[in-house]
Design a protein around this motif. Structure first.
Motif, PDB file in Angstrom:
ATOM      1  N   GLY A 198      -2.648  -3.112  -9.520  1.00 15.76           N
ATOM      2  CA  GLY A 198      -2.177  -1.739  -9.556  1.00 15.76           C
ATOM      3  C   GLY A 198      -1.288  -1.558 -10.762  1.00 15.76           C
ATOM      4  N   SER A 199      -0.697  -0.390 -10.872  1.00 12.32           N
ATOM      5  CA  SER A 199       0.094  -0.065 -12.060  1.00 12.32           C
ATOM      6  C   SER A 199       1.574  -0.376 -11.913  1.00 12.32           C
ATOM      7  CB  SER A 199      -0.085   1.408 -12.410  1.00 12.32           C
ATOM      8  OG  SER A 199       0.424   2.212 -11.357  1.00 12.32           O
ATOM      9  N   LYS A 200       2.028  -0.761 -10.737  1.00 12.06           N
ATOM     10  CA  LYS A 200       3.458  -1.028 -10.528  1.00 12.06           C
ATOM     11  C   LYS A 200       3.864  -2.336 -11.200  1.00 12.06           C
ATOM     12  CE  LYS A 200       3.934   2.649  -8.094  1.00 12.06           C
ATOM     13  NZ  LYS A 200       4.600   3.808  -8.618  1.00 12.06           N
ATOM     14  N   LYS A 249       0.836  -1.207   0.000  1.00 12.71           N
ATOM     15  CA  LYS A 249       0.000   0.000   0.000  1.00 12.71           C
ATOM     16  C   LYS A 249       0.872   1.259   0.000  1.00 12.71           C
ATOM     17  CE  LYS A 249      -4.354  -1.159  -0.082  1.00 12.71           C
ATOM     18  NZ  LYS A 249      -5.271  -0.593  -1.082  1.00 12.71           N
ATOM     19  N   GLU A 255       9.114  -3.954  -9.389  1.00  7.95           N
ATOM     20  CA  GLU A 255       8.947  -2.994  -8.287  1.00  7.95           C
ATOM     21  C   GLU A 255       8.330  -3.673  -7.068  1.00  7.95           C
ATOM     22  OE1 GLU A 255       8.012   1.326 -10.028  1.00  7.95           O
ATOM     23  OE2 GLU A 255       6.783  -0.258 -10.942  1.00  7.95           O
ATOM     24  N   ILE A 256       7.358  -4.527  -7.298  1.00  2.00           N
ATOM     25  CA  ILE A 256       6.685  -5.234  -6.204  1.00  2.00           C
ATOM     26  C   ILE A 256       7.657  -6.185  -5.514  1.00  2.00           C
ATOM     27  CG2 ILE A 256       4.837  -6.855  -5.636  1.00  2.00           C
ATOM     28  CD1 ILE A 256       3.345  -5.541  -8.118  1.00  2.00           C
ATOM     29  N   LEU A 295       3.669   1.425  -1.533  1.00  5.51           N
ATOM     30  CA  LEU A 295       4.132   1.498  -2.913  1.00  5.51           C
ATOM     31  C   LEU A 295       3.080   2.135  -3.811  1.00  5.51           C
ATOM     32  CD1 LEU A 295       6.271   0.688  -5.074  1.00  5.51           C
ATOM     33  CD2 LEU A 295       5.052  -1.502  -5.255  1.00  5.51           C
ATOM     34  N   GLU A 296       1.834   1.717  -3.626  1.00  5.69           N
ATOM     35  CA  GLU A 296       0.726   2.242  -4.436  1.00  5.69           C
ATOM     36  C   GLU A 296      -0.557   2.145  -3.624  1.00  5.69           C
ATOM     37  OE1 GLU A 296      -1.405   1.607  -8.772  1.00  5.69           O
ATOM     38  OE2 GLU A 296       0.444   0.540  -8.340  1.00  5.69           O
ATOM     39  N   ASN A 297      -0.915   3.248  -2.981  1.00  2.56           N
ATOM     40  CA  ASN A 297      -2.037   3.270  -2.042  1.00  2.56           C
ATOM     41  C   ASN A 297      -3.366   2.869  -2.667  1.00  2.56           C
ATOM     42  OD1 ASN A 297      -3.086   3.737   0.600  1.00  2.56           O
ATOM     43  ND2 ASN A 297      -4.012   5.606  -0.193  1.00  2.56           N
ATOM     44  N   SER A 298      -3.569   3.187  -3.930  1.00  4.24           N
ATOM     45  CA  SER A 298      -4.858   2.900  -4.563  1.00  4.24           C
ATOM     46  C   SER A 298      -4.976   1.464  -5.075  1.00  4.24           C
ATOM     47  CB  SER A 298      -5.104   3.871  -5.724  1.00  4.24           C
ATOM     48  OG  SER A 298      -4.115   3.696  -6.711  1.00  4.24           O
ATOM     49  N   ALA A 299      -3.901   0.707  -4.991  1.00  5.75           N
ATOM     50  CA  ALA A 299      -3.915  -0.671  -5.480  1.00  5.75           C
ATOM     51  C   ALA A 299      -4.743  -1.566  -4.570  1.00  5.75           C
ATOM     52  CB  ALA A 299      -2.497  -1.213  -5.570  1.00  5.75           C
TER      53      ALA A 299
END
Length: 67
Positions: free
Chosen positions: A44-46, A23, A50-51, A25-29
């Motif tokens: 998400g878009s990552k 989260k 990156e993950i 890394l990408e809160n909206s994921a």
């Protein structure tokens, strides 16, 4: 959706640490975790790279199940 296996994930602390890291890394994921199956689904878009880097940074080695 990207899916990963995390063999060392065994407790709620693990689930919370992994969820928090992803989260951050990408809160909206969307993050869905199955402790029983030891899997994490990330929408998400990552990138998978990156993950994996974020998971490694918090101490969890993961493998990609589907990208």
């Amino acid at each position: 959706m990207k899916k990963f296996r995390i063999e060392k994930m065994s407790c709620n602390h693990c689930v919370n640490a992994i969820t928090g890291a992803l989260k951050a890394l990408e809160n909206s994921a969307s993050v869905n975790i199955s402790k029983q199956d030891k899997t994490v689904e990330f929408s998400g878009s990552k990138s998978s790279t990156e993950i994996l880097d974020v998971l490694n940074a918090v101490g969890y080695s993961a493998t990609v199940i589907n990208n």
